[in-house]
Motif scaffolding. Sequence first.
Motif, PDB file in Angstrom:
ATOM      1  N   ILE A   1       0.840  -1.206   0.000  1.00 45.67           N
ATOM      2  CA  ILE A   1       0.000   0.000   0.000  1.00 45.67           C
ATOM      3  C   ILE A   1       0.873   1.253   0.000  1.00 45.67           C
ATOM      4  O   ILE A   1       0.595   2.227  -0.701  1.00 45.67           O
ATOM      5  N   LYS A   2       1.975   1.218   0.738  1.00 43.08           N
ATOM      6  CA  LYS A   2       2.916   2.358   0.724  1.00 43.08           C
ATOM      7  C   LYS A   2       3.464   2.572  -0.681  1.00 43.08           C
ATOM      8  O   LYS A   2       3.613   3.700  -1.140  1.00 43.08           O
ATOM      9  N   LYS A   3       3.771   1.480  -1.331  1.00 45.61           N
ATOM     10  CA  LYS A   3       4.309   1.549  -2.698  1.00 45.61           C
ATOM     11  C   LYS A   3       3.266   2.156  -3.643  1.00 45.61           C
ATOM     12  O   LYS A   3       3.588   2.973  -4.516  1.00 45.61           O
ATOM     13  N   VAL A   4       2.016   1.759  -3.460  1.00 48.49           N
ATOM     14  CA  VAL A   4       0.940   2.286  -4.308  1.00 48.49           C
ATOM     15  C   VAL A   4       0.786   3.793  -4.097  1.00 48.49           C
ATOM     16  O   VAL A   4       0.636   4.555  -5.055  1.00 48.49           O
ATOM     17  N   ARG A   5       0.881   4.246  -2.849  1.00 49.62           N
ATOM     18  CA  ARG A   5       0.806   5.697  -2.588  1.00 49.62           C
ATOM     19  C   ARG A   5       1.966   6.416  -3.286  1.00 49.62           C
ATOM     20  O   ARG A   5       1.796   7.506  -3.830  1.00 49.62           O
ATOM     21  N   PHE A   6       3.129   5.799  -3.251  1.00 49.28           N
ATOM     22  CA  PHE A   6       4.326   6.359  -3.888  1.00 49.28           C
ATOM     23  C   PHE A   6       4.136   6.462  -5.407  1.00 49.28           C
ATOM     24  O   PHE A   6       4.307   7.531  -5.999  1.00 49.28           O
ATOM     25  N   TRP A   7       3.716   5.375  -6.040  1.00 47.91           N
ATOM     26  CA  TRP A   7       3.481   5.412  -7.494  1.00 47.91           C
ATOM     27  C   TRP A   7       2.415   6.443  -7.854  1.00 47.91           C
ATOM     28  O   TRP A   7       2.524   7.131  -8.869  1.00 47.91           O
ATOM     29  N   SER A   8       1.369   6.542  -7.004  1.00 47.62           N
ATOM     30  CA  SER A   8       0.217   7.391  -7.341  1.00 47.62           C
ATOM     31  C   SER A   8       0.520   8.872  -7.199  1.00 47.62           C
ATOM     32  O   SER A   8      -0.279   9.710  -7.607  1.00 47.62           O
ATOM     33  N   THR A   9       1.659   9.216  -6.600  1.00 48.32           N
ATOM     34  CA  THR A   9       2.056  10.623  -6.472  1.00 48.32           C
ATOM     35  C   THR A   9       3.369  10.862  -7.218  1.00 48.32           C
ATOM     36  O   THR A   9       4.295  11.475  -6.712  1.00 48.32           O
ATOM     37  N   GLN A  10       3.452  10.307  -8.425  1.00 44.12           N
ATOM     38  CA  GLN A  10       4.543  10.565  -9.372  1.00 44.12           C
ATOM     39  C   GLN A  10       5.875   9.901  -9.007  1.00 44.12           C
ATOM     40  O   GLN A  10       6.923  10.278  -9.526  1.00 44.12           O
ATOM     41  N   SER A  11       5.842   8.925  -8.101  1.00 45.49           N
ATOM     42  CA  SER A  11       7.066   8.192  -7.744  1.00 45.49           C
ATOM     43  C   SER A  11       8.232   9.138  -7.429  1.00 45.49           C
ATOM     44  O   SER A  11       9.303   9.043  -8.050  1.00 45.49           O
ATOM     45  N   ARG A  12       8.002  10.019  -6.498  1.00 45.78           N
ATOM     46  CA  ARG A  12       9.086  10.944  -6.095  1.00 45.78           C
ATOM     47  C   ARG A  12       9.940  10.298  -5.024  1.00 45.78           C
ATOM     48  O   ARG A  12       9.465   9.961  -3.948  1.00 45.78           O
ATOM     49  N   ASP A  13      11.211  10.145  -5.322  1.00 48.34           N
ATOM     50  CA  ASP A  13      12.129   9.580  -4.333  1.00 48.34           C
ATOM     51  C   ASP A  13      12.294  10.561  -3.172  1.00 48.34           C
ATOM     52  O   ASP A  13      11.999  11.749  -3.291  1.00 48.34           O
ATOM     53  N   ALA A  14      12.788  10.049  -2.052  1.00 53.19           N
ATOM     54  CA  ALA A  14      13.020  10.907  -0.886  1.00 53.19           C
ATOM     55  C   ALA A  14      14.275  11.741  -1.107  1.00 53.19           C
ATOM     56  O   ALA A  14      15.368  11.389  -0.672  1.00 53.19           O
ATOM     57  N   ALA A  15      14.108  12.840  -1.837  1.00 57.11           N
ATOM     58  CA  ALA A  15      15.241  13.746  -2.083  1.00 57.11           C
ATOM     59  C   ALA A  15      14.682  15.159  -2.127  1.00 57.11           C
ATOM     60  O   ALA A  15      13.501  15.348  -2.398  1.00 57.11           O
ATOM     61  N   ARG A  16      15.513  16.152  -1.861  1.00 56.20           N
ATOM     62  CA  ARG A  16      15.046  17.540  -1.866  1.00 56.20           C
ATOM     63  C   ARG A  16      14.648  17.957  -3.291  1.00 56.20           C
ATOM     64  O   ARG A  16      13.633  18.594  -3.498  1.00 56.20           O
ATOM     65  N   HIS A  17      15.449  17.557  -4.254  1.00 54.33           N
ATOM     66  CA  HIS A  17      15.145  17.874  -5.654  1.00 54.33           C
ATOM     67  C   HIS A  17      14.165  16.825  -6.198  1.00 54.33           C
ATOM     68  O   HIS A  17      13.869  15.847  -5.526  1.00 54.33           O
ATOM     69  N   TYR A  18      13.687  17.030  -7.394  1.00 53.51           N
ATOM     70  CA  TYR A  18      12.772  16.064  -8.005  1.00 53.51           C
ATOM     71  C   TYR A  18      13.590  14.926  -8.576  1.00 53.51           C
ATOM     72  O   TYR A  18      14.288  15.080  -9.576  1.00 53.51           O
ATOM     73  N   GLN A  19      13.482  13.792  -7.932  1.00 53.66           N
ATOM     74  CA  GLN A  19      14.262  12.634  -8.353  1.00 53.66           C
ATOM     75  C   GLN A  19      13.340  11.427  -8.499  1.00 53.66           C
ATOM     76  O   GLN A  19      12.493  11.173  -7.648  1.00 53.66           O
ATOM     77  N   HIS A  20      13.514  10.697  -9.591  1.00 55.10           N
ATOM     78  CA  HIS A  20      12.618   9.571  -9.888  1.00 55.10           C
ATOM     79  C   HIS A  20      13.412   8.343 -10.308  1.00 55.10           C
ATOM     80  O   HIS A  20      14.177   8.409 -11.266  1.00 55.10           O
TER      81      HIS A  20
END
Length: 377
Positions: A212-231
């Motif tokens: 479910i955490k993974k689904v939330r991550f995919w559903s919000t553009q798969s933004r990695d945990a970084a200050r900049h936009y990283q995918h």
Amino acid sequence: MAENKTNKKIWLASPHMSDEGYEMQYVQEAFDTNWVAPLGPNVNEFENELAAKVGSKHAAALNSGTGAIHLALKAASVGGGDIVLCPTLTFSATANPIIYENAIPVFIDSDYETWNMDHKALEAALQKYGDKVKAVLVVHVYGLSADMDKIMEVCSKYNVTVIEDAAESLGAYYKGKHTGSFGEFGVFSFNGNKIITTSGGGMLVSNNEEKIKKVRFWSTQSRDAARHYQHSELGFNYRMSNVVAGIGRGQLKVLEQRVDKKKYIFEFYKRELGSLEGVEFMPINDWNEPNYWLSVMTLNGSVRPLDVMEALEKENIESRPVWKPMHMQPFFAEYDYVGSDVSEKLFENGVCLPSDTKMTYEDLERIYSIIKGLWSK
Ligand SMILES: *Cc1c(COP(=O)(O)O)cnc(C)c1O
């Protein structure tokens, strides 16, 4: 058509907000706190409340049921070339996401006992395709549950992931357990014609927190945990907004009321129309407590579904045929189909009667007399 007292429009199923105004209270809260977007407390609470309602541990609120099916397939590691078994008697939104993932649908017939996936045809398909089958999508059509014990038994024998498309069955139970909570994943929809609505939206439930955490991550553009936009992965814009979730929280409070009214509507039709020549109603098994989303009858005599639909249409009343099976759809015609002619017969003979929970007793009597009139011609 000009509307007057005698030809007031009656819908098949339309949005029905609570008399108490619960939905507006949550939406107002979202405005007052400026949690209009993106996420916010209504989303978290709607997830918790829906998960609790259906007896699942975790939930991800998304912007459609279709999106929830799509991400469930991804979470089940369905990819290019994999086979997904799917009932043929369903709405196309069940099958489309299989194609989004470049997987291959194989359609399974219904049985008359449940109108849902026939477990014998399911087993035949699993024997035929073996390891190529990555997931089984089970649907609880019209709010009637599939025979989950039999289906789960077959699926565990072949070790295949079960995804339940419970888009039509929120509030329905199989042997006392909520539909959508049997498989690894369950999907709900809050589209405008469903038993409760958020104007549009969906929910994916599972006991698997990581997924479910993974689904939330995919559903919000798969933004990695970084200050900049990283995918590092492909992303989707599938999340539900906090305003929409507020409508859902309010609607959830009246779900039982809606089920009660839907049941009342079904029982009215069954009582009043059930003894007419050729009429049968959708099967209510003793192990099933449906939500009666739509009241559906089949006609096997001289009065045909088209006669009923046309007579109602003339009086400004909406009704529909039963889902046209996927294996009969031009777009899906190239895919394999396992079963006989049950779903085809249900399509040929079925009518979905007006099931709007805002209908009055007078509305029901009006519908009844129009339909009954067809038998005295
Ligand atoms: C409505 C429905 C869906 C799709 O839900 P949306 O929220 O409209 O995307 C999927 N499957 C079935 C069986 C449905 O009835």
